[in-house]
Design an enzyme around this catalytic site. Structure first.
Site, PDB file in Angstrom:
ATOM      1  N   HIS A   1      71.906  -5.990  85.886  1.00  0.00           N
ATOM      2  CA  HIS A   1      71.819  -7.229  86.511  1.00  0.00           C
ATOM      3  C   HIS A   1      72.466  -8.260  85.861  1.00  0.00           C
ATOM      4  CE1 HIS A   1      70.299 -10.520  89.125  1.00  0.00           C
ATOM      5  NE2 HIS A   1      70.114  -9.677  90.010  1.00  0.00           N
TER       6      HIS A   1
ATOM      7  N   THR B   1      68.039 -10.396  93.276  1.00  0.00           N
ATOM      8  CA  THR B   1      66.615 -10.234  92.762  1.00  0.00           C
ATOM      9  C   THR B   1      66.320 -10.942  91.387  1.00  0.00           C
ATOM     10  OG1 THR B   1      67.236  -7.704  93.245  1.00  0.00           O
ATOM     11  CG2 THR B   1      65.264  -8.113  91.807  1.00  0.00           C
TER      12      THR B   1
ATOM     13  N   ASN C   1      77.079  -0.878  92.128  1.00  0.00           N
ATOM     14  CA  ASN C   1      76.248  -1.502  93.113  1.00  0.00           C
ATOM     15  C   ASN C   1      77.283  -1.872  94.100  1.00  0.00           C
ATOM     16  OD1 ASN C   1      75.101  -3.409  94.676  1.00  0.00           O
ATOM     17  ND2 ASN C   1      73.228  -3.314  93.392  1.00  0.00           N
TER      18      ASN C   1
ATOM     19  N   HIS D   1      71.147  -1.581  97.962  1.00  0.00           N
ATOM     20  CA  HIS D   1      69.935  -2.050  97.972  1.00  0.00           C
ATOM     21  C   HIS D   1      69.667  -2.469  99.665  1.00  0.00           C
ATOM     22  CE1 HIS D   1      67.013  -5.764  96.623  1.00  0.00           C
ATOM     23  NE2 HIS D   1      66.598  -4.855  97.466  1.00  0.00           N
TER      24      HIS D   1
ATOM     25  N   GLU E   1      64.277   0.381  84.533  1.00  0.00           N
ATOM     26  CA  GLU E   1      65.536  -0.336  84.375  1.00  0.00           C
ATOM     27  C   GLU E   1      65.181  -1.578  83.963  1.00  0.00           C
ATOM     28  OE1 GLU E   1      68.651   0.034  87.505  1.00  0.00           O
ATOM     29  OE2 GLU E   1      69.197  -2.064  87.292  1.00  0.00           O
TER      30      GLU E   1
ATOM     31  N   ARG F   1      67.934  -4.254 101.820  1.00  0.00           N
ATOM     32  CA  ARG F   1      66.809  -5.234 101.768  1.00  0.00           C
ATOM     33  C   ARG F   1      66.074  -5.430 102.918  1.00  0.00           C
ATOM     34  NH1 ARG F   1      67.923  -9.205  97.505  1.00  0.00           N
ATOM     35  NH2 ARG F   1      66.283 -10.417  98.280  1.00  0.00           N
TER      36      ARG F   1
ATOM     37  N   ARG G   1      70.510  -7.987 104.715  1.00  0.00           N
ATOM     38  CA  ARG G   1      71.672  -9.047 104.731  1.00  0.00           C
ATOM     39  C   ARG G   1      72.799  -8.433 104.424  1.00  0.00           C
ATOM     40  NH1 ARG G   1      69.790 -12.437  99.486  1.00  0.00           N
ATOM     41  NH2 ARG G   1      67.856 -12.458 100.630  1.00  0.00           N
TER      42      ARG G   1
ATOM     43  N   GLU H   1      67.908   1.175  95.749  1.00  0.00           N
ATOM     44  CA  GLU H   1      67.214   0.212  95.538  1.00  0.00           C
ATOM     45  C   GLU H   1      66.428  -0.395  96.612  1.00  0.00           C
ATOM     46  OE1 GLU H   1      69.064  -3.431  93.801  1.00  0.00           O
ATOM     47  OE2 GLU H   1      69.955  -2.395  92.294  1.00  0.00           O
TER      48      GLU H   1
ATOM     49  N   HIS I   1      77.911  -5.991  97.630  1.00  0.00           N
ATOM     50  CA  HIS I   1      78.732  -7.051  98.059  1.00  0.00           C
ATOM     51  C   HIS I   1      79.929  -6.558  98.780  1.00  0.00           C
ATOM     52  CE1 HIS I   1      75.710  -9.702  96.907  1.00  0.00           C
ATOM     53  NE2 HIS I   1      75.812  -9.075  95.504  1.00  0.00           N
TER      54      HIS I   1
HETATM   55  N1  PXP Z   1      69.799  -3.564  89.069  1.00  0.00           N
HETATM   56  C1  PXP Z   1      69.229  -4.055  90.008  1.00  0.00           C
HETATM   57  C2  PXP Z   1      67.756  -3.607  89.931  1.00  0.00           C
HETATM   58  C3  PXP Z   1      69.382  -4.960  90.925  1.00  0.00           C
HETATM   59  O1  PXP Z   1      68.539  -5.613  91.770  1.00  0.00           O
HETATM   60  C4  PXP Z   1      70.770  -5.479  91.092  1.00  0.00           C
HETATM   61  C5  PXP Z   1      71.260  -6.433  91.896  1.00  0.00           C
HETATM   62  O2  PXP Z   1      71.187  -6.091  93.099  1.00  0.00           O
HETATM   63  C6  PXP Z   1      71.640  -4.840  89.929  1.00  0.00           C
HETATM   64  C7  PXP Z   1      71.432  -3.901  89.087  1.00  0.00           C
HETATM   65  C8  PXP Z   1      73.132  -5.253  89.911  1.00  0.00           C
HETATM   66  O3  PXP Z   1      73.211  -6.557  89.697  1.00  0.00           O
HETATM   67  P1  PXP Z   1      74.454  -7.460  89.675  1.00  0.00           P
HETATM   68  O4  PXP Z   1      75.276  -7.440  91.023  1.00  0.00           O
HETATM   69  O5  PXP Z   1      74.198  -8.639  89.156  1.00  0.00           O
HETATM   70  O6  PXP Z   1      75.559  -6.657  88.741  1.00  0.00           O
END
Ligand code: PXP
Length: 242
Positions: free
Chosen positions: A192, A102, A8, A44, A152, A46, A50, A71, A11
């Site tokens: 997550h 999330t 992901n 993602h 997921e 959003r 952001r 996402e 960030h």
């Molecule tokens: N899976 C989903 C559905 C998420 O919303 C997120 C966070 O955006 C992640 C995985 C990744 O989570 P993390 O950034 O905590 O590893």
């Protein structure tokens, strides 16, 4: 069976957005992720934009050599964007404007007919739909009823458990529910809050096909670099499966 790692990259975009710069480049980052062992790239988009921007999704779609996992919230705006961009995968998540990240899984039970329509619509664009849900039997059954191919499972409660006993309870729940979801024909992904410290036990679960990990890997990259941070996690996941 193997296990796949989706990185992901939200960030990386966060670092760019907080200064309004045009760096770091998301394309450069995503291609480095792929080169370093990422099996897919998750982003993602959003509602409040952001971190990831519309243009990022559009540009990355033409550059990724693995898969794009978009996402998004289950809104008309996002369905229209996904139908236009056609990522290989879409993961539907609940979204609240004020949340830091999330917070919980989707409540699929309360919106089966809406979710079914969305799955049909996205499937028409050849998008594989995944529903981000808590590891609960009724939510898994509802996801199946909607025609989603993938769930997921939300590992946030496991990751945030404040003591070992609570974490083991969450792990057991995920394990049982991963087996159940697989038994009714769903592909099982998870994600997550996963870190180098807590991923092994999740990666060991044989039903889990893909882990989506962002924040901890991007944080770790500050110290070791993005490529090595991805390789460390990938190696840990592969070792867990042996
Ligand atoms: N899976 C989903 C559905 C998420 O919303 C997120 C966070 O955006 C992640 C995985 C990744 O989570 P993390 O950034 O905590 O590893």
């Amino acid at each position: 069976m193997g296990i796949y790692l989706g990185i992901n990259i939200d960030h990386i975009a966060t670092i760019r957005q907080v200064r309004g710069t045009n760096y770091p480049s998301l394309v450069e980052a995503a291609l480095l992720c792929e080169k370093s062992g990422a099996d897919s790239i998750t982003l993602h988009l959003r509602e409040d934009r952001r971190h990831i921007q519309d243009a990022d999704v559009e540009i990355l779609r033409g550059k990724l050599t693995t898969k794009m996992n978009l996402e998004m919230a289950a809104t008309d705006e996002m369905i229209a964007i996904a139908s236009k961009i056609k990522p290989q995968d879409c993961c539907l998540v609940p979204e609240k404007r004020e949340e830091l990240t999330t917070e919980g899984g989707l409540n699929v039970i309360s919106q089966i007919s809406k979710m079914r329509d969305i799955c049909i619509q996205l499937n028409m664009s050849n998008i594989i739909v995944s529903l981000f849900i808590d590891a609960q039997k009724d939510q898994i059954d509802a996801a199946k009823q909607c025609g989603a191919a993938v769930v997921e499972l939300h590992t946030g409660h496991y990751a945030n458990a404040t003591n070992e006993a609570a974490q083991l309870t969450e792990l057991e729940r995920i394990k049982i529910m991963a087996t159940y979801a697989r038994s009714i024909g769903l592909q099982v992904n998870a994600g997550h809050g996963l870190t180098l410290e807590n991923t092994t036990n999740i990666a060991k679960l044989p039903e889990i096909v893909e882990l989506n990990i962002g924040h901890s890997i991007i944080s770790r990259a500050v110290f070791v670099g993005l490529g090595p941070a991805i390789q460390e996690m990938k190696n840990l996941m592969i070792d867990a499966r042996q």
